[in-house]
Design a protein around this motif. Structure first.
Motif, short mmCIF file in Angstrom:
data_model
loop_
_atom_site.label_atom_id
_atom_site.label_comp_id
_atom_site.label_asym_id
_atom_site.label_seq_id
_atom_site.Cartn_x
_atom_site.Cartn_y
_atom_site.Cartn_z
N ASP A 113 4.76 23.52 69.80
CA ASP A 113 3.57 22.82 69.32
C ASP A 113 4.08 21.76 68.33
O ASP A 113 4.39 22.09 67.18
CB ASP A 113 2.61 23.80 68.65
CG ASP A 113 1.35 23.17 68.11
OD1 ASP A 113 1.36 21.95 67.83
OD2 ASP A 113 0.36 23.90 67.96
N CYS A 114 4.16 20.53 68.78
CA CYS A 114 4.82 19.48 68.00
C CYS A 114 4.13 19.21 66.66
O CYS A 114 4.81 19.04 65.64
CB CYS A 114 4.90 18.19 68.82
SG CYS A 114 5.99 18.37 70.24
N GLU A 115 2.81 19.20 66.64
CA GLU A 115 2.13 18.93 65.37
C GLU A 115 2.35 20.07 64.38
O GLU A 115 2.59 19.84 63.20
CB GLU A 115 0.64 18.69 65.57
CG GLU A 115 -0.04 18.29 64.28
CD GLU A 115 -1.41 17.68 64.45
OE1 GLU A 115 -2.19 17.77 63.47
OE2 GLU A 115 -1.71 17.13 65.51
N ARG A 116 2.30 21.28 64.87
CA ARG A 116 2.51 22.43 63.98
C ARG A 116 3.95 22.45 63.46
O ARG A 116 4.19 22.70 62.28
CB ARG A 116 2.20 23.71 64.74
CG ARG A 116 2.20 24.93 63.89
CD ARG A 116 1.68 26.11 64.65
NE ARG A 116 1.68 27.27 63.81
CZ ARG A 116 1.66 28.50 64.25
NH1 ARG A 116 1.59 28.74 65.54
NH2 ARG A 116 1.67 29.51 63.42
N PHE A 117 4.90 22.17 64.35
CA PHE A 117 6.31 22.11 63.97
C PHE A 117 6.52 21.01 62.92
O PHE A 117 7.16 21.23 61.88
CB PHE A 117 7.16 21.82 65.21
CG PHE A 117 8.64 21.82 64.97
CD1 PHE A 117 9.28 20.67 64.51
CD2 PHE A 117 9.40 22.93 65.22
CE1 PHE A 117 10.64 20.63 64.31
CE2 PHE A 117 10.78 22.92 65.02
CZ PHE A 117 11.40 21.77 64.56
N ALA A 118 5.95 19.82 63.16
CA ALA A 118 6.09 18.71 62.23
C ALA A 118 5.46 19.03 60.88
O ALA A 118 6.03 18.73 59.83
CB ALA A 118 5.46 17.45 62.84
N MET B 108 7.51 19.17 57.36
CA MET B 108 7.13 18.33 56.23
C MET B 108 6.82 19.16 54.99
O MET B 108 7.20 18.80 53.88
CB MET B 108 5.93 17.46 56.60
CG MET B 108 6.25 16.34 57.55
SD MET B 108 4.75 15.46 58.10
CE MET B 108 3.98 15.02 56.56
N THR B 109 6.14 20.27 55.19
CA THR B 109 5.78 21.15 54.08
C THR B 109 7.03 21.71 53.42
O THR B 109 7.15 21.73 52.19
CB THR B 109 4.86 22.29 54.57
OG1 THR B 109 3.68 21.71 55.13
CG2 THR B 109 4.49 23.23 53.45
#
Length: 139
Positions: free
Chosen positions: A121-126, A130-131
Protein backbone atom coordinates in the motif's frame (compact mmCIF):
# COMPACT_ATOMS: atom_id res chain seq x y z
CA UNK A 1 5.96 32.52 18.57
CA UNK A 2 9.15 33.97 20.01
CA UNK A 3 9.68 36.51 17.23
CA UNK A 4 8.00 39.87 17.70
CA UNK A 5 6.55 41.94 14.87
CA UNK A 6 9.02 44.71 15.76
CA UNK A 7 11.91 42.33 15.11
CA UNK A 8 10.46 41.23 11.77
CA UNK A 9 9.99 44.83 10.63
CA UNK A 10 13.50 45.74 11.76
CA UNK A 11 15.04 42.77 9.94
CA UNK A 12 13.14 43.68 6.76
CA UNK A 13 14.16 47.32 7.25
CA UNK A 14 10.56 48.51 7.02
CA UNK A 15 8.30 50.17 9.52
CA UNK A 16 5.96 48.18 11.70
CA UNK A 17 3.10 50.11 10.09
CA UNK A 18 4.18 49.02 6.59
CA UNK A 19 4.32 45.43 7.77
CA UNK A 20 0.77 45.66 9.11
CA UNK A 21 -0.36 47.21 5.81
CA UNK A 22 0.95 44.11 4.04
CA UNK A 23 -0.28 41.58 6.60
CA UNK A 24 -3.21 41.80 8.99
CA UNK A 25 -1.28 40.03 11.72
CA UNK A 26 1.73 37.84 12.36
CA UNK A 27 -0.25 34.69 11.54
CA UNK A 28 -0.97 36.01 8.03
CA UNK A 29 2.74 36.66 7.56
CA UNK A 30 3.63 33.18 8.77
CA UNK A 31 1.05 31.63 6.47
CA UNK A 32 2.42 33.46 3.44
CA UNK A 33 5.96 32.39 4.32
CA UNK A 34 4.87 28.75 4.51
CA UNK A 35 3.02 29.13 1.18
CA UNK A 36 6.26 30.34 -0.41
CA UNK A 37 8.22 27.44 1.09
CA UNK A 38 5.59 24.97 -0.13
CA UNK A 39 5.70 26.38 -3.68
CA UNK A 40 9.48 25.96 -3.78
CA UNK A 41 9.11 22.40 -2.50
CA UNK A 42 6.50 21.61 -5.16
CA UNK A 43 8.83 22.85 -7.90
CA UNK A 44 11.72 20.73 -6.58
CA UNK A 45 9.52 17.66 -6.15
CA UNK A 46 8.22 17.92 -9.72
CA UNK A 47 11.71 16.99 -10.98
CA UNK A 48 11.53 13.69 -9.11
CA UNK A 49 8.13 12.75 -10.49
CA UNK A 50 9.13 12.44 -14.13
CA UNK A 51 8.68 8.73 -14.74
CA UNK A 52 11.77 7.01 -16.15
CA UNK A 53 11.39 3.22 -16.40
CA UNK A 54 13.91 1.34 -14.32
CA UNK A 55 15.03 4.27 -12.19
CA UNK A 56 12.05 4.73 -9.89
CA UNK A 57 13.89 3.30 -6.90
CA UNK A 58 16.75 5.78 -7.40
CA UNK A 59 14.23 8.63 -7.76
CA UNK A 60 12.58 7.52 -4.52
CA UNK A 61 15.92 7.46 -2.72
CA UNK A 62 16.72 10.95 -4.03
CA UNK A 63 13.32 12.23 -2.91
CA UNK A 64 13.92 10.78 0.56
CA UNK A 65 17.18 12.76 0.72
CA UNK A 66 15.32 15.88 -0.46
CA UNK A 67 12.66 15.35 2.21
CA UNK A 68 15.33 15.04 4.91
CA UNK A 69 17.08 18.17 3.63
CA UNK A 70 13.81 20.09 3.75
CA UNK A 71 13.11 18.87 7.26
CA UNK A 72 16.53 20.00 8.42
CA UNK A 73 16.02 23.40 6.78
CA UNK A 74 13.18 24.12 9.21
CA UNK A 75 13.82 24.33 12.92
CA UNK A 76 12.31 21.64 15.11
CA UNK A 77 10.50 24.28 17.16
CA UNK A 78 8.84 25.67 14.01
CA UNK A 79 7.73 22.22 12.92
CA UNK A 80 6.36 21.44 16.36
CA UNK A 81 4.49 24.74 16.49
CA UNK A 82 2.99 24.05 13.07
CA UNK A 83 1.52 20.85 14.42
CA UNK A 84 0.42 22.26 17.78
CA UNK A 85 -1.14 25.57 16.85
CA UNK A 86 -4.60 25.02 15.41
CA UNK A 87 -4.45 27.87 12.91
CA UNK A 88 -1.28 26.39 11.38
CA UNK A 89 -2.56 22.81 11.21
CA UNK A 90 -3.88 23.32 7.68
CA UNK A 91 -0.53 24.76 6.57
CA UNK A 92 1.26 21.74 8.00
CA UNK A 93 -1.16 19.30 6.37
CA UNK A 94 -0.87 20.93 2.93
CA UNK A 95 2.90 20.60 3.01
CA UNK A 96 2.76 17.05 4.29
CA UNK A 97 0.24 16.09 1.60
CA UNK A 98 2.54 17.31 -1.20
CA UNK A 99 5.32 15.04 0.03
CA UNK A 100 2.97 12.13 0.69
CA UNK A 101 1.52 12.28 -2.84
CA UNK A 102 4.99 12.46 -4.38
CA UNK A 103 6.29 9.48 -2.39
CA UNK A 104 3.15 7.48 -3.17
CA UNK A 105 3.53 8.17 -6.88
CA UNK A 106 7.18 7.13 -6.93
CA UNK A 107 6.45 3.99 -4.92
CA UNK A 108 3.71 3.09 -7.40
CA UNK A 109 6.30 3.55 -10.15
CA UNK A 110 8.52 1.11 -8.23
CA UNK A 111 5.70 -1.44 -8.36
CA UNK A 112 5.44 -0.88 -12.12
CA UNK A 113 9.21 -1.40 -12.43
CA UNK A 114 9.07 -4.55 -10.30
CA UNK A 115 11.33 -3.13 -7.57
CA UNK A 116 8.51 -3.14 -5.03
CA UNK A 117 5.99 -5.87 -4.36
CA UNK A 118 2.54 -5.18 -5.85
CA UNK A 119 0.86 -5.87 -2.49
CA UNK A 120 2.43 -2.78 -0.92
CA UNK A 121 0.00 0.00 0.00
CA UNK A 122 2.10 2.87 -1.33
CA UNK A 123 0.35 5.69 0.50
CA UNK A 124 0.48 3.87 3.82
CA UNK A 125 4.13 2.96 3.28
CA UNK A 126 4.97 6.58 2.34
CA UNK A 127 3.06 7.95 5.32
CA UNK A 128 4.86 5.66 7.74
CA UNK A 129 8.26 6.47 6.23
CA UNK A 130 7.62 10.21 6.47
CA UNK A 131 6.41 9.88 10.05
CA UNK A 132 9.53 7.95 11.05
CA UNK A 133 11.87 10.47 9.39
CA UNK A 134 9.98 13.38 10.93
CA UNK A 135 10.18 11.94 14.45
CA UNK A 136 13.85 11.03 14.00
CA UNK A 137 14.54 14.66 13.13
CA UNK A 138 12.57 15.98 16.09
CA UNK A 139 14.36 13.58 18.43
Amino acid sequence: RAVRVDEIAQTLEISKRTLYELFNDKDALVEQCWDAIREKQKARIADFLVYKPGVSLEQTQSLINEFISNLCYISTSSLQELQRKEIYADIYEKGRRIWLDAFSQLLNNCITDGTLLPEVDCERFANRMMTILYHMYLD
